[in-house]
Design a protein around this motif. Structure first.
Motif, PDB file in Angstrom:
ATOM      1  N   LYS A 154       0.842  -1.203   0.000  1.00  0.00           N
ATOM      2  CA  LYS A 154       0.000   0.000   0.000  1.00  0.00           C
ATOM      3  C   LYS A 154       0.874   1.249   0.000  1.00  0.00           C
ATOM      4  O   LYS A 154       0.581   2.228   0.678  1.00  0.00           O
ATOM      5  N   ASN A 155       1.948   1.171  -0.762  1.00  0.00           N
ATOM      6  CA  ASN A 155       2.892   2.276  -0.790  1.00  0.00           C
ATOM      7  C   ASN A 155       2.529   3.235  -1.924  1.00  0.00           C
ATOM      8  O   ASN A 155       2.466   2.842  -3.094  1.00  0.00           O
ATOM      9  N   SER A 156       2.289   4.497  -1.596  1.00  0.00           N
ATOM     10  CA  SER A 156       1.860   5.487  -2.586  1.00  0.00           C
ATOM     11  C   SER A 156       2.968   5.876  -3.549  1.00  0.00           C
ATOM     12  O   SER A 156       2.697   6.459  -4.600  1.00  0.00           O
ATOM     13  N   ASN A 157       4.227   5.532  -3.204  1.00  0.00           N
ATOM     14  CA  ASN A 157       5.355   5.908  -4.068  1.00  0.00           C
ATOM     15  C   ASN A 157       5.664   4.854  -5.124  1.00  0.00           C
ATOM     16  O   ASN A 157       6.547   5.064  -5.960  1.00  0.00           O
ATOM     17  N   LEU A 158       4.988   3.727  -5.090  1.00  0.00           N
ATOM     18  CA  LEU A 158       5.326   2.634  -5.998  1.00  0.00           C
ATOM     19  C   LEU A 158       5.199   3.048  -7.455  1.00  0.00           C
ATOM     20  O   LEU A 158       6.073   2.744  -8.274  1.00  0.00           O
ATOM     21  N   ALA A 159       4.111   3.740  -7.817  1.00  0.00           N
ATOM     22  CA  ALA A 159       3.921   4.168  -9.213  1.00  0.00           C
ATOM     23  C   ALA A 159       5.053   5.074  -9.661  1.00  0.00           C
ATOM     24  O   ALA A 159       5.581   4.929 -10.778  1.00  0.00           O
ATOM     25  N   ASN A 160       5.440   6.016  -8.814  1.00  0.00           N
ATOM     26  CA  ASN A 160       6.545   6.927  -9.160  1.00  0.00           C
ATOM     27  C   ASN A 160       7.858   6.168  -9.328  1.00  0.00           C
ATOM     28  O   ASN A 160       8.626   6.442 -10.260  1.00  0.00           O
ATOM     29  N   ASP A 161       8.110   5.222  -8.437  1.00  0.00           N
ATOM     30  CA  ASP A 161       9.352   4.447  -8.522  1.00  0.00           C
ATOM     31  C   ASP A 161       9.389   3.608  -9.797  1.00  0.00           C
ATOM     32  O   ASP A 161      10.434   3.498 -10.456  1.00  0.00           O
ATOM     33  N   LEU A 162       8.255   3.032 -10.157  1.00  0.00           N
ATOM     34  CA  LEU A 162       8.215   2.228 -11.378  1.00  0.00           C
ATOM     35  C   LEU A 162       8.390   3.090 -12.620  1.00  0.00           C
ATOM     36  O   LEU A 162       8.990   2.663 -13.617  1.00  0.00           O
ATOM     37  N   ASN A 163       7.898   4.302 -12.567  1.00  0.00           N
ATOM     38  CA  ASN A 163       8.050   5.210 -13.705  1.00  0.00           C
ATOM     39  C   ASN A 163       9.498   5.639 -13.927  1.00  0.00           C
ATOM     40  O   ASN A 163       9.871   6.024 -15.040  1.00  0.00           O
ATOM     41  N   THR A 164      10.316   5.567 -12.890  1.00  0.00           N
ATOM     42  CA  THR A 164      11.739   5.922 -13.051  1.00  0.00           C
ATOM     43  C   THR A 164      12.490   4.848 -13.825  1.00  0.00           C
ATOM     44  O   THR A 164      13.588   5.097 -14.315  1.00  0.00           O
ATOM     45  N   GLY A 165      11.916   3.685 -13.913  1.00  0.00           N
ATOM     46  CA  GLY A 165      12.573   2.599 -14.633  1.00  0.00           C
ATOM     47  C   GLY A 165      13.522   1.779 -13.779  1.00  0.00           C
ATOM     48  O   GLY A 165      14.153   0.832 -14.272  1.00  0.00           O
ATOM     49  N   VAL A 166      13.621   2.116 -12.498  1.00  0.00           N
ATOM     50  CA  VAL A 166      14.501   1.383 -11.589  1.00  0.00           C
ATOM     51  C   VAL A 166      13.732   1.069 -10.307  1.00  0.00           C
ATOM     52  O   VAL A 166      13.150   1.969  -9.695  1.00  0.00           O
ATOM     53  N   LEU A 167      13.756  -0.193  -9.920  1.00  0.00           N
ATOM     54  CA  LEU A 167      13.093  -0.611  -8.689  1.00  0.00           C
ATOM     55  C   LEU A 167      14.152  -0.981  -7.660  1.00  0.00           C
ATOM     56  O   LEU A 167      14.973  -1.866  -7.884  1.00  0.00           O
ATOM     57  N   SER A 168      14.122  -0.287  -6.523  1.00  0.00           N
ATOM     58  CA  SER A 168      15.111  -0.517  -5.464  1.00  0.00           C
ATOM     59  C   SER A 168      14.498  -1.352  -4.351  1.00  0.00           C
ATOM     60  O   SER A 168      13.400  -1.061  -3.863  1.00  0.00           O
TER      61      SER A 168
END
Length: 212
Positions: A154-168
């Protein structure tokens, strides 16, 4: 008569003095030899003691010194990466190794434990590490298959992180056990791991892995 007496008596004062001097010199020489022998023995004993001290010290600093084993992730071979920023969601499958390195001069027997993978503090996968043993100065390796997904996040930042092209992601583990030395000495040691991972969603490969 005096000449005859002198010739008949070999222990005249002059001869007695010569004999006394000779005996004194002999005794002195023997005493000197004994003294030198005692000095040599003392030197040999001292050298032996020093060598033993050095051997014991080296033994204590190397063989008997107990070091903390290390647990790490091995090379990651990505099999599949699916990421959908719109949902947002991700699904990652890969294989790797869990490596437990023991540099001690005795086996490290560890209890069963777990390796956890997290995204921003939320668990996305967890693996079990069975109870086992890493031999003397060796590395115990476990081949594992890992499946990570965003279900339940339920992390609201997941979409933004995926849009960067890198998943940490991060991975942690802690092993507890004992190092056994000389079949009699046992010392508790805990091995901990913290890894940073970065997956490139475009190339669908791991682009960064560092474990401490």
């Amino acid at each position: 008569m005096a000449d005859k007496y002198s010739q008949a008596n070999p222990l005249s004062p002059a001869n007695a003095n010569l004999r006394s001097d000779h005996e004194a010199a002999t005794l002195q020489s023997q005493a000197e030899l004994k003294r030198k022998k005692r000095i040599k023995v003392a030197i040999y004993v001292t050298v032996f003691v020093v060598v033993q001290i050095i051997v014991v010290t080296v033994f204590a600093l190397t063989v008997m010194r107990v070091k903390t084993p290390k647990v790490r992730l091995g090379k990651i071979n990505v099999q599949n990466i699916t990421a959908v920023p719109a949902t947002p969601s991700f699904d990652i499958n890969f294989t790797t190794q869990i490596r437990i390195k023991n540099t001690n001069w005795g086996p490290y027997k560890f209890d069963a434990s777990k390796v956890t993978f997290e995204y921003n503090g939320d668990t996305v996968a967890q693996l079990s590490v069975p109870k086992g043993k890493a031999g003397m100065r060796s590395t115990k390796k476990f081949d594992v298959a890992v499946s990570l997904n965003s279900k339940g996040l339920k992390n609201s930042n997941l979409a933004n992180d995926l849009n960067t092209g890198v998943l940490s992601l991060t991975s942690t583990a802690k092993l507890t056990g004992k190092v056994e030395l000389m079949l009699v000495m046992k010392k508790k040691k805990a091995a901990a791991m913290y890894c940073d991972l970065q997956f490139n969603l475009s190339t669908k490969q791991i682009q960064f892995l560092r474990c401490n």
